[in-house]
Design a protein around this motif. Structure first.
Motif, PDB file in Angstrom:
ATOM      1  N   TYR A   1      -5.356   3.282  38.997  1.00  0.00           N
ATOM      2  CA  TYR A   1      -5.954   4.186  39.971  1.00  0.00           C
ATOM      3  C   TYR A   1      -6.573   5.426  39.330  1.00  0.00           C
ATOM      4  N   ARG A   2      -6.561   5.493  37.997  1.00  0.00           N
ATOM      5  CA  ARG A   2      -7.164   6.638  37.309  1.00  0.00           C
ATOM      6  C   ARG A   2      -8.641   6.408  36.980  1.00  0.00           C
ATOM      7  N   ILE A   3      -9.115   5.174  37.099  1.00  0.00           N
ATOM      8  CA  ILE A   3     -10.502   4.869  36.762  1.00  0.00           C
ATOM      9  C   ILE A   3     -11.441   5.455  37.812  1.00  0.00           C
ATOM     10  N   ARG A   4     -12.658   5.830  37.387  1.00  0.00           N
ATOM     11  CA  ARG A   4     -13.657   6.392  38.303  1.00  0.00           C
ATOM     12  C   ARG A   4     -15.011   5.738  38.025  1.00  0.00           C
ATOM     13  N   ALA A   5     -15.839   5.636  39.074  1.00  0.00           N
ATOM     14  CA  ALA A   5     -17.184   5.058  38.961  1.00  0.00           C
ATOM     15  C   ALA A   5     -18.201   6.173  38.727  1.00  0.00           C
ATOM     16  N   PHE A   6     -19.295   5.828  37.988  1.00  0.00           N
ATOM     17  CA  PHE A   6     -20.372   6.792  37.762  1.00  0.00           C
ATOM     18  C   PHE A   6     -21.164   6.980  39.061  1.00  0.00           C
ATOM     19  N   GLU A   7     -21.425   8.229  39.367  1.00  0.00           N
ATOM     20  CA  GLU A   7     -22.202   8.526  40.564  1.00  0.00           C
ATOM     21  C   GLU A   7     -23.638   8.857  40.136  1.00  0.00           C
TER      22      GLU A   7
ATOM     23  N   ASP B   1     -22.468  -3.904  38.203  1.00  0.00           N
ATOM     24  CA  ASP B   1     -21.446  -4.406  37.280  1.00  0.00           C
ATOM     25  C   ASP B   1     -20.342  -3.375  37.079  1.00  0.00           C
ATOM     26  N   HIS B   2     -20.758  -2.127  36.915  1.00  0.00           N
ATOM     27  CA  HIS B   2     -19.771  -1.068  36.710  1.00  0.00           C
ATOM     28  C   HIS B   2     -18.883  -0.889  37.945  1.00  0.00           C
ATOM     29  N   LEU B   3     -19.507  -0.928  39.121  1.00  0.00           N
ATOM     30  CA  LEU B   3     -18.727  -0.806  40.348  1.00  0.00           C
ATOM     31  C   LEU B   3     -17.776  -1.987  40.516  1.00  0.00           C
ATOM     32  N   THR B   4     -18.242  -3.184  40.133  1.00  0.00           N
ATOM     33  CA  THR B   4     -17.388  -4.371  40.204  1.00  0.00           C
ATOM     34  C   THR B   4     -16.181  -4.226  39.284  1.00  0.00           C
ATOM     35  N   GLU B   5     -16.430  -3.768  38.056  1.00  0.00           N
ATOM     36  CA  GLU B   5     -15.347  -3.567  37.106  1.00  0.00           C
ATOM     37  C   GLU B   5     -14.369  -2.488  37.598  1.00  0.00           C
ATOM     38  N   THR B   6     -14.911  -1.443  38.187  1.00  0.00           N
ATOM     39  CA  THR B   6     -14.058  -0.390  38.736  1.00  0.00           C
ATOM     40  C   THR B   6     -13.169  -0.926  39.854  1.00  0.00           C
ATOM     41  N   ALA B   7     -13.762  -1.730  40.746  1.00  0.00           N
ATOM     42  CA  ALA B   7     -12.988  -2.316  41.845  1.00  0.00           C
ATOM     43  C   ALA B   7     -11.902  -3.245  41.315  1.00  0.00           C
ATOM     44  N   MET B   8     -12.207  -4.012  40.258  1.00  0.00           N
ATOM     45  CA  MET B   8     -11.214  -4.916  39.685  1.00  0.00           C
ATOM     46  C   MET B   8     -10.074  -4.133  39.041  1.00  0.00           C
TER      47      MET B   8
ATOM     48  N   LEU C   1      -9.071  -1.180  39.991  1.00  0.00           N
ATOM     49  CA  LEU C   1      -8.272  -0.675  41.111  1.00  0.00           C
ATOM     50  C   LEU C   1      -7.346  -1.766  41.643  1.00  0.00           C
ATOM     51  N   ALA C   2      -7.869  -3.003  41.693  1.00  0.00           N
ATOM     52  CA  ALA C   2      -7.039  -4.116  42.159  1.00  0.00           C
ATOM     53  C   ALA C   2      -5.873  -4.376  41.209  1.00  0.00           C
ATOM     54  N   ARG C   3      -6.086  -4.104  39.908  1.00  0.00           N
ATOM     55  CA  ARG C   3      -5.006  -4.290  38.933  1.00  0.00           C
ATOM     56  C   ARG C   3      -3.999  -3.149  38.960  1.00  0.00           C
ATOM     57  N   GLY C   4      -4.297  -2.068  39.678  1.00  0.00           N
ATOM     58  CA  GLY C   4      -3.353  -0.956  39.772  1.00  0.00           C
ATOM     59  C   GLY C   4      -3.709   0.245  38.932  1.00  0.00           C
TER      60      GLY C   4
ATOM     61  N   SER D   1     -17.797   6.569  47.541  1.00  0.00           N
ATOM     62  CA  SER D   1     -16.764   5.990  48.397  1.00  0.00           C
ATOM     63  C   SER D   1     -15.659   5.337  47.565  1.00  0.00           C
ATOM     64  N   LEU D   2     -16.061   4.654  46.486  1.00  0.00           N
ATOM     65  CA  LEU D   2     -15.086   4.004  45.618  1.00  0.00           C
ATOM     66  C   LEU D   2     -14.219   5.039  44.903  1.00  0.00           C
ATOM     67  N   ASN D   3     -14.812   6.149  44.492  1.00  0.00           N
ATOM     68  CA  ASN D   3     -14.049   7.211  43.842  1.00  0.00           C
ATOM     69  C   ASN D   3     -13.072   7.870  44.813  1.00  0.00           C
ATOM     70  N   ILE D   4     -13.510   8.067  46.048  1.00  0.00           N
ATOM     71  CA  ILE D   4     -12.602   8.625  47.064  1.00  0.00           C
ATOM     72  C   ILE D   4     -11.423   7.686  47.284  1.00  0.00           C
ATOM     73  N   LEU D   5     -11.716   6.379  47.349  1.00  0.00           N
ATOM     74  CA  LEU D   5     -10.652   5.379  47.504  1.00  0.00           C
ATOM     75  C   LEU D   5      -9.702   5.430  46.313  1.00  0.00           C
ATOM     76  N   ALA D   6     -10.260   5.537  45.091  1.00  0.00           N
ATOM     77  CA  ALA D   6      -9.420   5.585  43.890  1.00  0.00           C
ATOM     78  C   ALA D   6      -8.523   6.818  43.899  1.00  0.00           C
ATOM     79  N   ARG D   7      -9.072   7.977  44.298  1.00  0.00           N
ATOM     80  CA  ARG D   7      -8.269   9.199  44.352  1.00  0.00           C
ATOM     81  C   ARG D   7      -7.156   9.092  45.378  1.00  0.00           C
ATOM     82  N   ASN D   8      -7.478   8.521  46.540  1.00  0.00           N
ATOM     83  CA  ASN D   8      -6.455   8.351  47.579  1.00  0.00           C
ATOM     84  C   ASN D   8      -5.355   7.398  47.124  1.00  0.00           C
ATOM     85  N   LEU D   9      -5.784   6.294  46.477  1.00  0.00           N
ATOM     86  CA  LEU D   9      -4.785   5.342  45.978  1.00  0.00           C
ATOM     87  C   LEU D   9      -3.927   5.976  44.885  1.00  0.00           C
TER      88      LEU D   9
END
Length: 511
Positions: A132-138, A118-125, A127-130, A150-158
C-alpha cells in the motif's frame, strides 16, 4: 509478462504490415496496366505527330506508311520494359519505408498513451499484493491524471486502514499476552488458534506443543478438558471453579468459557479465560482460621476468668487461701488476654498497607543486649546458656524498638521450644548487603512439611507446650511482617529433634 504497450504495438505492426502488403499487391497488379495504357497512348500520340509531319513532306504515301509502321513497331518492341523487376523493388522499398515510418510514429504515440496504462496496471497489482506504499505517476499530458489520482487516493486509504489494522492487532496481541488471566481459543474442529503467555506459564506448557494442535493432545488437566467438552456440547457460556493438583500443591482456577459467533450466527469455536484464584482461596481459608483461632484463644482466658469469678461470688471468697489462688489465676489469665489483644493490635498495625518503620543506623549488638535482658528470666528458669559470637561493627538500617521486638520473639521461641540445660547460639555477622543475626537452638525442631506454615497466625508446632508457656501463636507472624517492613529476609532451617536456626537479614547501613 508482456506489457500493454508491447501487445498493442505488436498488433499495430501486424495490422500495418498486412495493409501495406495488400496495398503492394494491388499496386503491383494495377501499375503495369496503367503503364501499358499510358505507353500506348503516348505511342499513338507520337505516331500521329510523325504522320502529320510526314504529310507535309514530299514523300509518297507508301513511304509515309512504311515509316509509320517502323516507328510503331519500334515503340511496341519496348513494351516489355514495364515488366522489369525494378518496378517491384521500387514498390518493396517504398512500402518498407512507409511501414518503418508508421511503426516509428505508432511506437511514439503508444509510448505516450500506453505506458501510463502499464504503470497504472502495475500499481493496481502491487496494491492487490498488499503493497500500500506504492503510488502512481500523475501525468496530465497522458490524460490519465484522474485515474492516477483516484488510484493514489485508494492506495493512501488502504495504507491508513492497514496501519490502523496493524496497530489494533498489536494492541490486541499485547493485551492478550500481558493479561494476568490465562486465555485459550479453540476453533470448531478442536484446534488451538490463540493462547497467551499466562496460560502457558500457569499450566507449564511450551508454545511449540500448543499452537495449531488438538486441545486433547497438549496435556491439559482432565478437569479443564471436561470443561471444554462441556462448552462444545452445550454451545453456551459457562462458569466453573476448577481444582488442579500438581505434585504436592493444589491450584484453584475460576474458568469462564463462551462460544465465538461469527457473521450470520456462524459458530466458530470457543474461548476460555481462567483466573488463578489460589491465593484468594488461601486468604479466605486463613481468614476463616484466623476467626476460629481468635475465638478459641479468647474463649480460654475469658472462660477461666468467668468461671473463677463466679466461684468466688458463690462464696469461695470467704476462704482466704482459695481467694488468693483464684485471684492469682484470674490475674494470670487477664495478663494472657491482654498479651493476646496487644499482639493482635501489633499484627493489625504491621499488616496495614503502607506501614513503615522509622529507619535509623542501629548496631546489632545493642539489639542483642536488650533482647537478652528481656529474656534473662526465661533462661534462668530453664537453666540454659546463651552463647554469642558477634561482630561489633555490624550496623543496620532499622527501627530499634521493632528490631528488639524481632530479637526478643526469636529468643523467646528458642528458649521455649528447647529442653532444660541446653544452649542457644546467637551469631552476628554481615555480608556486602545485609547485617545478619542468627539464633540456633537445640529444641524439638520443625518438620519440613510445617516450615512453610510457621509464620501463619496462631500456627503452633507444639500446641500444648506453646499454650502452656503463655504464647499467643502470633509472634512469628509479627516477626515476618516487621522483617519485611525493614526490606529484609528471614530464613528457617530445622531438623526434628535436633533444633532450629532462624536467620534474619537486615539491610546494612552505609557509613
Amino acid at each position: 509478462m508482456k506489457t500493454f504497450q508491447s501487445r498493442i504495438l505488436r498488433t499495430y505492426s501486424i495490422l500495418i504490415g498486412v495493409i501495406l502488403a495488400g496495398l503492394g499487391i494491388v499496386l503491383g497488379q494495377l501499375f503495369p496496366i496503367f503503364v501499358d495504357h499510358s505507353a500506348n497512348k503516348m505511342v499513338d500520340s507520337r505516331v500521329e505527330s510523325v504522320s502529320t509531319y510526314l504529310e507535309t513532306t514530299e514523300l509518297t504515301k507508301e513511304e509515309q506508311m512504311k515509316i509509320n509502321q517502323m516507328i510503331t513497331s519500334d515503340f511496341k518492341g519496348h513494351e516489355n520494359l514495364v515488366e522489369d523487376h525494378s518496378l517491384w523493388l521500387f514498390l518493396f522499398f517504398t512500402l518498407l519505408a512507409a511501414f518503418l515510418l508508421a511503426l516509428f510514429l505508432g511506437a511514439s504515440i503508444f509510448k505516450k498513451y500506453a505506458q501510463p496504462i502499464d504503470h497504472l496496471t502495475e500499481t493496481a497489482m502491487e496494491l492487490a499484493r498488499g503493497n500500500y506504499r506504492i503510488r502512481a505517476f500523475e501525468d496530465d499530458f497522458s490524460g490519465m491524471s484522474k485515474l492516477s489520482n483516484s488510484l493514489n487516493i485508494l492506495a493512501r486509504n488502504l495504507h491508513d486502514i492497514s496501519v490502523m489494522r496493524e496497530t489494533e492487532k498489536e494492541r490486541l496481541k499485547t493485551l492478550i499476552e500481558n493479561m494476568g488471566s490465562a486465555l485459550i481459543m479453540i476453533d470448531r474442529n478442536g484446534l488451538i488458534t490463540i493462547v497467551n503467555r499466562s496460560f502457558l506459564q500457569q499450566l507449564q506448557i511450551s508454545i511449540e506443543n500448543v499452537d495449531g494442535k488438538l486441545f486433547r493432545k497438549i496435556g491439559l488437566p482432565e478437569k479443564i478438558e471436561d470443561f471444554i467438552d462441556k462448552l462444545f456440547l452445550t454451545e453456551s457460556s459457562s462458569r466453573e471453579q476448577i481444582q488442579i493438583k500438581r505434585g504436592l500443591h493444589t491450584y484453584y482456577m475460576d474458568a469462564y468459557g463462551a462460544p465465538v459467533i461469527g457473521e450470520h450466527g456462524r459458530w466458530l469455536g470457543i474461548v476460555v479465560v481462567m483466573h488463578d484464584i489460589t491465593e484468594l482461596i488461601k486468604l479466605e481459608q486463613i481468614r476463616k482460621d484466623f476467626v476460629a483461632n481468635v475465638s478459641h484463644e479468647l474463649k480460654t482466658p475469658v472462660t477461666s476468668i468467668k468461671g473463677f469469678s463466679e466461684t468466688l461470688l458463690f462464696g469461695a471468697y470467704k476462704n482466704e487461701e482459695t481467694l488468693l489462688s483464684f485471684l492469682e489465676i484470674i490475674h494470670k489469665e487477664s495478663n494472657r488476654l491482654q498479651m493476646l489483644i496487644n499482639d493482635l493490635l501489633d499484627l493489625s498495625k504491621v499488616e496495614q498497607v503502607g506501614y513503615e518503620v522509622s529507619l535509623k543506623k542501629v548496631r546489632l549488638t545493642d539489639i542483642l543486649e536488650r533482647g537478652l535482658e528481656m529474656t534473662s528470666h526465661l533462661v534462668e528458669e530453664k537453666n540454659m546458656e546463651i552463647e554469642t559470637t558477634v561482630d561489633d561493627s555490624v550496623h543496620v538500617l532499622g527501627d530499634m524498638n521493632r528490631l528488639i521486638q524481632i530479637m526478643m520473639n526469636l529468643l523467646a521461641n528458642a528458649i521455649t521450644y528447647s529442653p532444660e540445660n541446653t544452649t542457644v547460639h546467637v551469631n552476628i555477622f554481615k555480608n556486602e548487603q545485609y547485617g545478619i543475626f542468627q539464633i540456633q537452638d537445640e529444641g524439638i525442631g520443625i518438620s519440613k512439611s510445617e516450615i512453610n506454615r510457621i509464620f501463619e497466625r496462631f500456627y503452633r508446632v507444639d500446641r500444648a507446650r506453646s499454650r502452656n508457656s503463655g504464647g499467643t501463636g502470633l509472634g512469628l507472624a509479627i516477626v515476618k511482617h516487621l522483617v519485611e517492613a525493614h526490606h529484609g529476609l528471614i530464613k528457617v532451617e530445622s531438623e526434628v529433634g535436633e533444633g532450629t536456626t532462624f536467620t534474619v537479614y537486615i539491610p546494612i547501613a552505609k557509613s
